[in-house]
Scaffold this motif. Structure first.
Motif, mmCIF file in Angstrom:
data_model
loop_
_atom_site.group_PDB
_atom_site.id
_atom_site.type_symbol
_atom_site.label_atom_id
_atom_site.label_comp_id
_atom_site.label_asym_id
_atom_site.label_seq_id
_atom_site.Cartn_x
_atom_site.Cartn_y
_atom_site.Cartn_z
ATOM 1 N N ALA A 222 -2.853 13.142 4.033
ATOM 2 C CA ALA A 222 -3.267 12.199 2.764
ATOM 3 C C ALA A 222 -2.106 11.843 2.190
ATOM 4 C CB ALA A 222 -4.328 12.470 2.077
ATOM 5 N N ALA A 223 -1.028 12.860 1.869
ATOM 6 C CA ALA A 223 -0.071 12.517 0.974
ATOM 7 C C ALA A 223 0.695 11.520 1.451
ATOM 8 C CB ALA A 223 0.777 13.765 1.166
ATOM 9 N N VAL A 224 0.891 11.060 2.551
ATOM 10 C CA VAL A 224 1.413 9.738 3.026
ATOM 11 C C VAL A 224 0.956 8.593 2.019
ATOM 12 C CG1 VAL A 224 1.774 8.222 5.106
ATOM 13 C CG2 VAL A 224 1.703 10.575 5.257
ATOM 14 N N TRP A 225 -0.294 8.417 1.764
ATOM 15 C CA TRP A 225 -0.674 7.515 1.052
ATOM 16 C C TRP A 225 -0.950 7.656 -0.563
ATOM 17 C CZ3 TRP A 225 -2.341 8.648 5.958
ATOM 18 C CH2 TRP A 225 -1.962 7.580 6.813
ATOM 19 N N VAL A 226 -0.857 8.992 -0.591
ATOM 20 C CA VAL A 226 -0.934 9.335 -2.344
ATOM 21 C C VAL A 226 0.468 8.849 -2.828
ATOM 22 C CG1 VAL A 226 -0.729 11.312 -3.897
ATOM 23 C CG2 VAL A 226 -2.467 11.218 -2.174
ATOM 24 N N GLY A 227 1.723 9.044 -2.025
ATOM 25 C CA GLY A 227 2.772 8.489 -2.313
ATOM 26 C C GLY A 227 3.270 7.414 -1.555
ATOM 27 N N THR A 228 3.049 5.984 -2.014
ATOM 28 C CA THR A 228 2.751 5.654 -3.458
ATOM 29 C C THR A 228 1.660 4.691 -3.446
ATOM 30 O OG1 THR A 228 5.012 6.124 -4.073
ATOM 31 C CG2 THR A 228 3.613 4.930 -5.582
ATOM 32 N N SER A 229 0.400 4.989 -3.810
ATOM 33 C CA SER A 229 -0.592 3.978 -4.229
ATOM 34 C C SER A 229 -1.359 4.397 -5.192
ATOM 35 C CB SER A 229 -1.563 3.937 -2.643
ATOM 36 O OG SER A 229 -2.473 5.046 -2.886
ATOM 37 N N ALA A 230 -1.961 3.246 -5.898
ATOM 38 C CA ALA A 230 -2.556 3.419 -7.186
ATOM 39 C C ALA A 230 -3.853 4.322 -6.591
ATOM 40 C CB ALA A 230 -3.149 2.381 -7.763
ATOM 41 N N ASP A 231 -4.280 4.524 -5.471
ATOM 42 C CA ASP A 231 -5.573 5.141 -5.177
ATOM 43 C C ASP A 231 -5.482 6.646 -5.220
ATOM 44 O OD1 ASP A 231 -7.648 3.111 -3.758
ATOM 45 O OD2 ASP A 231 -5.818 2.453 -3.495
#
Length: 446
Positions: A222-231
């Motif tokens: 999930a870190a792929v999308w934690v960096g970088t999205s407001a979610d």
């Protein structure tokens, strides 16, 4: 008896591998069927189904760091998680999680991976200058949601309550404007979600299980999308709301923690409409607590602060959501086929939580079916709450595609199921390899 134990472990491992294999088949099916639908009809509105991504094998400045962090967590993570003092473990989880997330984001370079993510035509930073008068912007917020409305909001601004946009407006006001600071904010805050989950798991189940879960929360795909999205930022706010509630219902300063939890829950529903489903997970937390009623007045008092403030400022949450539903069907949401996404969304979830989590969910389900006593059953109930909330979001039809980003807040609460696994290092390798492959073979949309 001693001979029976290895046989039982082998039997569980075979079932774990079968669950993981079934998840792989689900992702493959979603990719194959989705590619056919997209090529024939173009209705999926994603280029690499089921993910919003493009095929683009590449390396980047973050590649060496990502490999180093992955190797360190695989080799040392499980043993360090057992030995470190609790508070040191929390700091280590946050620091390592930030290193993992930053390195993955920088695989795409500083601009494309971080600074440019929140400045595209659909993102929040596009409208900062329209909030010079915040009360007026809030009063007229719903008037710009529909596509035919004058000066309609970009997709992400229209698709969320104004709390999300206000966050970046306030960052700009204090001198932290632009995509670089916005991306830094999302990664820094977003990676604290793992710490919040660990706090909640320890409070509601056993410290042993929280320690076993720690490396998996750090090395999550999930870190792929934690960096970088407001979610990623939304996920952290919701996670801390639940963590504080867990402390409150287990007797840790229930007044203060209950009030703080309520404040964050109130803010959460003004960040994303869909995060109202965190009420399901909160219900599971209340069931697991031994002091369920004492924090409730404080929780409610805290929760009311954000709705009262936004309503007094002129923003009507329910009216905005009603208009948003119309906007959703005006755009890609009205074109994307429900019959595909209702199951392909689950394939997206497999990618963000990894095969280890799938195997952990199998074990959690088995613990619930067997009505196991103790921490494992309590952990299984907590994870089940997150899974139910996600399934409700799926069936609603308001989450068709892009759930690798949208469901981050729910997905993080599935990861603790990995604490039930045996052979942690092998499963951590699977998690790391998945994240590295996704980030190096695909150019993700978020």
């Amino acid at each position: 008896m001693n001979r029976d134990l290895p046989e039982a472990l082998d039997h569980d491992l075979r079932r774990d591998l079968c669950a993981a294999a079934a998840a792989v088949l689900l992702v493959v099916a979603a990719a194959v069927v989705g590619t056919v639908i997209q090529h024939r009809h173009g209705t999926l509105r994603v280029n690499w189904p089921p993910l919003l991504a493009d095929w683009d094998p590449h390396l980047g400045p973050g590649t060496p760091a990502a490999l180093a962090v992955a190797a360190a967590v695989v080799v040392y993570g499980p043993s360090v998680a057992v030995r470190l003092p609790w508070r040191s473990l929390l700091l280590a989880a946050w620091g390592t999680g930030m290193a993992w997330t930053w390195s993955l984001a920088l695989v795409d370079g500083w601009h494309q991976g971080v600074a440019g993510q929140l400045t595209t035509q659909h993102e929040y930073l596009r409208v900062i200058d329209r909030f010079h008068d915040i009360p007026a912007a809030l009063r007229g917020f719903s008037d710009h949601i529909l596509l035919e409305s004058p000066d309609n909001w970009p997709a992400h601004v229209a698709g969320h309550p104004p709390g999300a946009t206000l966050t970046f407006v306030l960052l700009d006001r204090i001198g932290l404007g632009g995509g670089g600071w916005a991306g830094t904010w999302c990664i820094t805050v977003g990676t604290t979600a793992a710490v919040a989950v660990l706090v909640a798991v320890r409070a509601l189940t056993e410290e042993r299980l929280a320690r076993r879960a720690a490396p998996f929360l750090v090395l999550a795909p999930a870190a792929v999308w934690v960096g970088t999205s407001a979610d990623g930022y939304f996920a952290a706010v919701a996670a801390w709301a639940l963590a504080l509630l867990a402390l409150a219902v287990t007797g840790c300063r229930p007044g203060w923690t209950g009030l703080a939890s309520g404040l964050l829950f109130g803010w959460t529903v003004y960040l994303s409409y869909g995060l109202t489903l965190f009420a399901v997970i909160a219900g599971a937390v209340l069931l697991l607590g031994s002091h369920r009623t004492r924090p409730l007045p404080f929780l409610l008092a805290g929760f009311l602060v954000a709705p009262v403030a936004f309503t007094a400022a002129g923003f009507d949450w329910w009216e905005a959501y009603r208009v948003l539903v119309t906007r959703y069907h005006q755009g890609a949401g009205g074109v994307r086929p429900y019959g595909y996404w209702v199951w392909a969304n689950l394939a997206c979830t497999v990618v963000i939580v990894g095969l280890a989590t799938v195997a952990g969910l199998r074990r959690a389900g088995a613990a619930l079916i067997r009505r196991t006593d103790g921490g494992q059953a309590r952990l299984a109930l907590l994870v089940a709450g997150a899974l139910v909330a996600m399934l409700v979001a799926d069936l609603s039809g308001m989450s068709k595609a892009e759930t690798e980003r949208i469901w981050l807040p729910f997905a993080l609460w599935l990861l603790p199921a990995c604490a039930l696994l045996t052979g942690a290092r092998a499963w951590l390798v699977a998690q790391a390899v998945l994240a590295l492959l996704v980030n190096h073979l695909l150019l993700t949309g978020w």
